[in-house]
Design an enzyme around this catalytic site. Sequence first.
Site, PDB file in Angstrom:
ATOM      1  N   ASP A 265       0.841  -1.199   0.000  1.00 52.95           N
ATOM      2  CA  ASP A 265       0.000   0.000   0.000  1.00 52.95           C
ATOM      3  C   ASP A 265       0.879   1.254   0.000  1.00 52.95           C
ATOM      4  O   ASP A 265       2.086   1.189   0.320  1.00 52.95           O
ATOM      5  CB  ASP A 265      -0.861  -0.043   1.280  1.00 52.95           C
ATOM      6  CG  ASP A 265      -2.168   0.710   1.153  1.00 52.95           C
ATOM      7  OD1 ASP A 265      -2.313   1.506   0.210  1.00 52.95           O
ATOM      8  OD2 ASP A 265      -3.049   0.493   2.010  1.00 52.95           O
TER       9      ASP A 265
ATOM     10  N   ASN B 291      -0.221   5.307   1.034  1.00 52.12           N
ATOM     11  CA  ASN B 291      -1.423   6.089   1.311  1.00 52.12           C
ATOM     12  C   ASN B 291      -1.263   7.598   1.323  1.00 52.12           C
ATOM     13  O   ASN B 291      -2.042   8.291   1.973  1.00 52.12           O
ATOM     14  CB  ASN B 291      -2.028   5.620   2.639  1.00 52.12           C
ATOM     15  CG  ASN B 291      -2.772   4.310   2.458  1.00 52.12           C
ATOM     16  OD1 ASN B 291      -3.716   4.235   1.692  1.00 52.12           O
ATOM     17  ND2 ASN B 291      -2.316   3.271   3.144  1.00 52.12           N
TER      18      ASN B 291
ATOM     19  N   ASP C  34     -10.783   1.959  -3.131  1.00 53.27           N
ATOM     20  CA  ASP C  34     -11.333   1.727  -1.796  1.00 53.27           C
ATOM     21  C   ASP C  34     -12.849   1.818  -1.829  1.00 53.27           C
ATOM     22  O   ASP C  34     -13.510   1.463  -0.850  1.00 53.27           O
ATOM     23  CB  ASP C  34     -10.775   2.762  -0.807  1.00 53.27           C
ATOM     24  CG  ASP C  34      -9.511   2.262  -0.136  1.00 53.27           C
ATOM     25  OD1 ASP C  34      -9.176   1.077  -0.304  1.00 53.27           O
ATOM     26  OD2 ASP C  34      -8.856   3.062   0.560  1.00 53.27           O
TER      27      ASP C  34
END
Length: 735
Positions: A474, A476, A544
């Site tokens: 990931d 972010n 998401d």
Amino acid sequence: MKLRNYLLLTLTASIGLPMMAKTSSPIIVSTDDTEIVMTVAENGNLVYNYYGKKFNNVNPYLTKQYREQPDNGAGFAPQAYPAYGGFVTITPALKLVHADGSHTTHLKYDSHKVTKTGDGVTRTDICLKDPLYNIALTLFYTSYDKENVITESAMLTNNEGGLLTIENLASTYLPLHADSYYLTHFHGVWATEMQLVEEQLHPGIKSVESKRGVQATQTANPAFLLSLNGPAREDSGDVYGGALAWSGNYKLTFEQDECGRMNVVGGVNDFASTYHLNTGESLTTPEMVWTFSNEGRGKVSRNLHDWIRNHALAHADMERPVVLNSWEGAYMNFDEKTITDMIDDAAKIGVEMFVLDDGWFGNGEYARNSDHAGLGDWQVNTQKLPRGIDYLAKHAVKKGLKFGIWIEPEMVNPKSQLAESHPEWIVKSGDRDKLQIRQQWILDLTNPAVQDFVVKTFDDVLALSPDISYVKWDANRFVTDFGSEYLPADRQSHFWIDYTKGLYDVYDRIRAAHPEVMIQLCSSGGARLDMGALKYHDEFWTSDNTNSLDRIRIQNSTNLFYPAIATASHVSTSPNHQTGMMAPLKYRFDVAMSGRLGLELQPKHLNEEEWGFAKEAIATYKKIRPIVQFGDLYRLKNPEDGTGWASHQYVAKDGKEAVFFAYSLKYHGRTTFFQTRLKGLDPNKQYRITELNKKDWPSFYGDGKVFPGDYLMNEGISLGIGNNFDSTVLHIQEI
Ligand code: DGJ
């Protein structure tokens, strides 16, 4: 004499261009159905003549007639790689400041060579040189015959004996001439990635770009369609598909010039990215991936999907497992039992891979119990998971599942041991306060010590258990106030390029050490989705936003370029955590099953009926999975066209089976009904159609019946899916 020829000759004569007699045969870069033609003009320019459908018989550029045209390759003809200088006044592919301060470059053909690099893969290297300055610009075209893809990149070498300053070094240039041009591109934000816009281009410059680094594809994507003479149609018309393989700042410019020509330049963004080469040094651009179809955008997608599966995706011949990811089901609030219970339920319902998401690491005051702490401290949280990761992974394996784990190794929370011990590793602009996004900073991957740390993090996490077979990587946040303590003051503008090169070095090392591990490409969802990163990964987390209605559009846009096998698509709970929308479980499954199916929920929250439906749907997915993941995509109804329906089909490569998906996006009234023709079948064969994931009654009148391919592709089928959240999945099998 034609006026244009007269003007060119007059200009040539009066300006006194060197008339180099360096002509050779056309350079042709071809695939099964397409070709690029370049010729060397009398003045030495490499002229970009053509990119499009392959000529039927003899390529006309090989004929004497063409070669004798009086204006062949005079100064104004589009060059294959326009450098600023001479008559080039469009946005150039190359802009340099030479060691002596000169801002102009003239590139002339020097040599080329053609090498077969694989089965159906050919590389053409063309070397251009400036008669006045000792630089070499090499263009690399790699053509993939059966996928009809051509990639292009460039390498600049400085032999000037002094410092060369690169202000722009593009990957590609493409000149086109048509009556009108329509660009399809994408905008977005977190949980709303890949929002499609198609617009007509007019004189002037349209640019699509990112200046964010790391999350370069959150607000726009470096993939686009360019349709000639009208908006892109599905099965007809000339459409170019382009996608830059670069996980950093990029810029695509579409400039319609005074001749009506469309000039496309694509590559690394020149924004704050001036790059310096000492003598003897080279800089190579990322690849631009091109395909052309004269059968509409449908073929563009199928070409790119084939190319990605054959050349730019890890383990592309392996069926992807059905995943349960812990994020929306547990977030960071879990202990060992929460996870083992989830694994137990996952096993019972037919899931094949359990992925432990964020929240498993950091200890004491830096425990990762929220996004405020812990990033960078990749040690197991002993309070939550006293028996470690190996215990969980073994538990999964015992239950017949594989086990995966989440990491975000480029990032650091201020509240972490790492931030305290290595403040010099953090991206920052001198003494300016470092801005936080999601309470985190970015590690400076231009620094080899940071690269080593990220590689070691990956190694150490995998060493937590021999049973970890999947990693979700990931990232972010994006870059703000860029700057590096590692780079010298006069090389700060190397940051953007060197960060991405550092990332690729890390990926290379990780892939060499762990070739068998599945890796998911994730960045707050789809904020890092490009062909450069994808090739190191097995799949990407599309968004998401797991709300099925939104996912239909996000996946439709994403799958214009990137294939279903890599499109992680998870069934989540209702009401949806991101949007609050409620949708039936069948609808959520019908949407997720058209990509790489997974779950993003706490299984124990499913009631008995839902549990039964989910279990059966997962079993059904496993049967149709090879068609979805390896088949050809045909779009039937476009969710963007305002009809309120979306529909598409995957057809197995041998044509014997297909899966059909249709979704209602709104209430249609009692009298309007869904009707569509199927595609990609054999008109002379008979097909049995079985409706899948049926809830109470079938929506297709012909469920279980046999139809001729000819009928299905000309008359088509109608469905009773006129209400909000109605959907249909059909399995079509040749008999
Ligand atoms: C963003 C990802 O997109 C989510 O799936 C999840 O992994 C969170 N990060 C965890 O922090």
